[in-house]
Design a protein around this motif. Structure first.
Motif, PDB file in Angstrom:
ATOM      1  N   UNK A 123       0.826  -1.205   0.000  1.00 32.14           N
ATOM      2  CA  UNK A 123       0.000   0.000   0.000  1.00 32.14           C
ATOM      3  C   UNK A 123       0.867   1.265   0.000  1.00 32.14           C
ATOM      4  N   UNK A 124       1.976   1.222   0.734  1.00 32.31           N
ATOM      5  CA  UNK A 124       2.880   2.376   0.773  1.00 32.31           C
ATOM      6  C   UNK A 124       3.462   2.638  -0.613  1.00 32.31           C
ATOM      7  N   UNK A 125       3.794   1.568  -1.340  1.00 32.45           N
ATOM      8  CA  UNK A 125       4.315   1.734  -2.701  1.00 32.45           C
ATOM      9  C   UNK A 125       3.301   2.361  -3.623  1.00 32.45           C
ATOM     10  N   UNK A 126       2.035   1.942  -3.524  1.00 29.71           N
ATOM     11  CA  UNK A 126       0.982   2.516  -4.357  1.00 29.71           C
ATOM     12  C   UNK A 126       0.758   3.981  -4.008  1.00 29.71           C
ATOM     13  N   UNK A 127       0.733   4.300  -2.717  1.00 26.10           N
ATOM     14  CA  UNK A 127       0.557   5.698  -2.294  1.00 26.10           C
ATOM     15  C   UNK A 127       1.719   6.561  -2.771  1.00 26.10           C
ATOM     16  N   UNK A 172       8.161  -3.474  -5.686  1.00 26.00           N
ATOM     17  CA  UNK A 172       9.485  -2.974  -5.285  1.00 26.00           C
ATOM     18  C   UNK A 172       9.537  -2.688  -3.789  1.00 26.00           C
ATOM     19  N   UNK A 173       8.440  -2.229  -3.236  1.00 28.37           N
ATOM     20  CA  UNK A 173       8.412  -1.917  -1.809  1.00 28.37           C
ATOM     21  C   UNK A 173       8.406  -3.181  -0.941  1.00 28.37           C
ATOM     22  N   UNK A 174       8.334  -4.368  -1.569  1.00 21.76           N
ATOM     23  CA  UNK A 174       8.429  -5.619  -0.825  1.00 21.76           C
ATOM     24  C   UNK A 174       9.880  -6.066  -0.666  1.00 21.76           C
ATOM     25  N   UNK A 175      10.818  -5.290  -1.155  1.00 19.79           N
ATOM     26  CA  UNK A 175      12.230  -5.679  -1.089  1.00 19.79           C
ATOM     27  C   UNK A 175      12.697  -5.958   0.338  1.00 19.79           C
TER      28      UNK A 175
END
Length: 251
Positions: A123-127, A172-175
């Motif tokens: 969700x942070x990546x989408x935001x 990408x934010x799941x890295x």
């Protein structure tokens, strides 16, 4: 003595398949209910999505539909994707409910925070895309064109472009999670990953070049956060107990 799995008694294959089917049906029903709740707002949702572009269009520029059915199918596609996006916590809960009985207690203690963190990071990546990336990318593209050309993006192309960025940055934010799991599983160590920093840094820009539009700004906006998230994953991985300690805890 090693810890026993609370569900060591083998469950029949048919029962596993039945449980999987029931959880898939419940997941689809939840997505469908959320979709119905959003369907009548499809047009408004699309306008919210393209607002970062719409406010930057030069005088005479506007969004257009080049397909006869595009005004109907484009918002519909966005609504379906958004319904799945909203239902992600429930979908992950169903996945967790299916695999949790097969895990040891200490494995479940690690898995729960990872599930919660992965949802939050996605969700942070989408935001990040909506509030930071799209204004910068759209601002760049709307400012570099010739002055005598009216910019009229197609609504279908804009949606596909945005969804591509949402998915790329969400993954990408799941890295940090991927880095943590690599170290936790013993496939890599913090020290070995630290030595590969230069390769990771270059790899982030290569991925940024392949995923984002062909401009340095878009590539850097994806590559730099990916590298920082890799460093964050290394930081948290340092708190993983050594293999000997983990085996001792399992006894």
């Amino acid at each position: 003595m090693s810890q026993q799995n609370p569900n060591d008694s083998a469950m029949p294959l048919v029962a596993h398949l039945k449980e999987l089917r029931d959880r898939m049906i419940r997941s689809l029903l939840v997505v469908f209910v959320v979709f119905l709740g959003l369907y009548f707002l499809a047009g408004d949702l699309y306008m919210i999505l393209v607002r970062p572009l719409q406010v930057l269009l030069p005088e005479g520029g506007q969004l257009i539909a080049t397909g006869v059915a595009s005004p109907f199918f484009v918002p519909l596609k966005l609504t379906i994707v958004l319904a799945i996006f909203i239902a992600v916590p429930y979908l992950l809960h169903q996945i967790w409910g299916f695999i949790a009985p097969a895990l040891y207690k200490h494995e479940r203690m690690v898995a729960v925070p990872l599930f919660i963190s992965s949802v939050f990071l996605f969700y942070a990546g989408v935001a990040f895309v909506y509030f930071v990336v799209l204004p910068l990318v759209f601002g760049f593209f709307t400012s570099v064109g010739p002055q005598d050309i009216n910019l009229m993006p197609d609504i279908g192309n804009v949606l596909d472009f945005c969804l591509k960025l949402f998915f790329a940055f969400g993954v990408a934010f799941e890295i940090p999670i991927a880095t943590f799991l690599l170290v936790r599983a013993g496939l890599a160590s913090v020290e070995s990953l630290s030595k590969k920093r230069p390769y990771v840094f270059v790899g982030c820009f290569v991925i940024g070049m392949l995923v984002t539009p062909p401009d340095v700004i878009s590539q850097s906006i994806l590559a730099v956060p990916m590298w920082l998230l890799f460093e964050l994953g290394l930081l948290f991985s340092r708190f993983i107990p050594k293999k000997q300690d983990a085996l001792a805890e399992a006894d």
